[in-house]
Structure formats: structure tokens, C-alpha cells
Design an enzyme around this catalytic site. Structure first.
Site, short mmCIF file in Angstrom:
data_model
loop_
_atom_site.label_atom_id
_atom_site.label_comp_id
_atom_site.label_asym_id
_atom_site.label_seq_id
_atom_site.Cartn_x
_atom_site.Cartn_y
_atom_site.Cartn_z
N HIS A 149 -22.33 30.57 -7.63
CA HIS A 149 -21.13 30.32 -6.84
C HIS A 149 -20.34 29.15 -7.41
CE1 HIS A 149 -22.28 32.52 -2.85
NE2 HIS A 149 -22.63 33.20 -3.93
N GLU A 157 -18.80 26.57 -6.04
CA GLU A 157 -19.08 25.23 -5.53
C GLU A 157 -20.33 24.63 -6.18
OE1 GLU A 157 -17.23 27.58 -2.07
OE2 GLU A 157 -18.58 27.95 -3.74
N SER A 203 -13.62 28.84 1.87
CA SER A 203 -14.60 28.04 2.59
C SER A 203 -16.02 28.40 2.16
CB SER A 203 -14.44 28.23 4.10
OG SER A 203 -14.51 29.60 4.45
N CYS A 217 -19.97 29.29 1.58
CA CYS A 217 -21.00 30.09 2.24
C CYS A 217 -22.10 29.15 2.72
CB CYS A 217 -21.56 31.12 1.26
SG CYS A 217 -22.60 30.40 -0.03
N CYS A 233 -23.79 27.12 -0.22
CA CYS A 233 -22.98 26.05 -0.80
C CYS A 233 -22.73 24.93 0.21
CB CYS A 233 -21.66 26.62 -1.31
SG CYS A 233 -21.87 27.78 -2.68
#
Length: 226
Positions: free
Chosen positions: A82, A84, A108, A110, A113
Site C-alpha cells: 500500500h 502509505e 483515507s 485502510c 495503514c
């Protein structure tokens, strides 16, 4: 499995000057970290991935790390790849410095993260758009005092056509969980995602940059925010 996005350079969709000007003005008005995060998201889409990007800065705004979603495309392809997490890998080891860091993410986070953000004690998180898949996650600070103490200050989402684009960008060229959640909670956004993706796929070449991608879809995005 996502379909591979077509390679290409400049956009094949002709944008009237009246459309290019407000799109470019909105892009130029973004904070520099937002421009970098959105560009990372667009390049992920161009490579056949999910359009999510993230940038980590220090308190002065200097970029420490950046990342993009590589779930389906990229060097770190995998379930946990991901945006982030890739950006957070650049965190300084000093937790006091980490508290002063700022994470910009186009969608935003998950639960995975967000857990990393809380454990690392990131002080501020700026959101480009809200992921309807994880509605209710904002109530996690109610779990206990420690989670509440480490919870970052949340800013966003971004307004206007750019915010609308970031909302639907991860749904482009996919039929995954996010699109299904959007169809349930915001069917107009799901329809917008299909229309924008169709616009891109019908072009001779995909736009080379995020700014060009916004220009190409600006009329659709503007109509959606009226």
C-alpha cells in the site's frame, strides 16, 4: 485482476482552453506534497495499478518518503503493498520527530495503514478522499486511552473537482471492493468513475501526468460537484 492500462504519452482527448485553464489553476494551487502524492497515484494507474499515492514530510514540509499502491503493479507487488506503508518506511527512528511528521494520502487509510500510522505516532494525516469501504474506522479512538493518545489529527478531504477525482481514481479500471462499496453508498460517484475511466480508455494515449488527466476529465468532475 485489473486490466493493464494502456501506455502512452500526452493525452489524446482534446480539452478546450476554457477547460484547461481552471484545471491548471486548481492544480497549481495545491500544496507541493499534494502534487507529488497525486502524481504517484496517477502513475500507479498508468502502470495498471490502483490509483493511490502518499507522501510523508517533516514539519517544515521537506519530503521524507513517498509511495504508491503496488497491489497489482510495481516492484513490491503484493497484498500489503500500500502507498502509505511505502511512504512511512522513511520515518525517522525518533518517535518525537515522527509526531511532527505529516502524511498526505490521496485516499483515507485502510485499517492496516491506519494501524501503522497510530503505532508510529504520526502527528497529522491529510486525506484527499474518503474510502467508503472502511466507514466507521474513525471511531477507533473510542477503544482505549492509548489509541486516543496516539491518534493523529485528520485533515480533509480535498474539496471540489480534485477531491471528486481522488474519490473515484482508485475505482478506475477495476471492479474491486472499493467500487462495490461506492455503488452501495454513493452510486453517483460509481457512475462518475465509469465515465472518467471510459474517457481515458477511449483516448489514443493515456495522459502522461496527473495534471493532464485532470484536464481531460475536468468537465465530468465539475458537473459532479454541482
Amino acid at each position: 485482476m485489473r486490466a493493464q492500462a494502456r501506455a502512452g504519452g500526452a493525452s489524446g482527448h482534446d480539452c478546450p482552453m476554457t477547460q484547461q485553464e481552471p484545471a491548471r489553476a486548481a492544480w497549481d494551487a495545491l500544496e507541493a506534497p499534494w502534487g507529488s502524492a497525486i502524481e504517484m497515484a496517477w502513475q500507479s494507474y498508468r502502470d495498471g495499478g490502483i490509483a493511490v499515492g502518499a507522501v510523508l514530510t517533516d514539519a517544515a514540509g521537506a519530503v521524507l518518503g513517498e509511495g504508491r499502491n503496488q497491489r497489482f503493479a510495481g516492484r513490491a507487488r503484493g497484498l500489503l503493498a500500500h502507498a502509505e506503508l511505502e511512504a512511512l518506511a522513511a520515518l525517522p527512528p525518533d518517535k518525537d520527530r515522527a509526531r511532527k511528521c505529516i502524511l498526505y494520502t490521496t485516499l483515507s487509510p485502510c485499517p492496516m495503514c491506519l494501524g501503522a500510522i497510530v503505532v508510529a505516532r504520526i502527528g497529522h494525516v491529510h486525506l484527499g478522499a474518503i474510502d467508503p469501504t472502511w466507514l466507521g474506522i474513525e471511531r477507533l479512538p473510542d477503544l482505549n486511552d492509548e489509541v486516543r493518545r496516539r491518534w493523529p489529527q485528520i485533515h480533509g478531504p480535498l474539496p471540489g473537482p480534485i477531491g471528486a477525482w481522488l474519490t473515484i481514481a482508485p475505482c478506475l479500471n477495476t471492479n474491486g471492493a472499493l467500487l462495490r462499496a461506492m455503488e452501495r453508498t454513493a452510486p453517483r460517484n460509481a457512475a462518475l468513475a465509469r465515465a472518467v475511466n471510459r474517457r481515458y480508455q477511449e483516448s489514443a494515449h493515456l495522459p502522461g501526468t496527473a495534471a493532464q488527466a485532470l484536464e481531460d476529465a475536468w468537465d465530468l468532475l465539475t458537473d459532479s460537484t454541482r
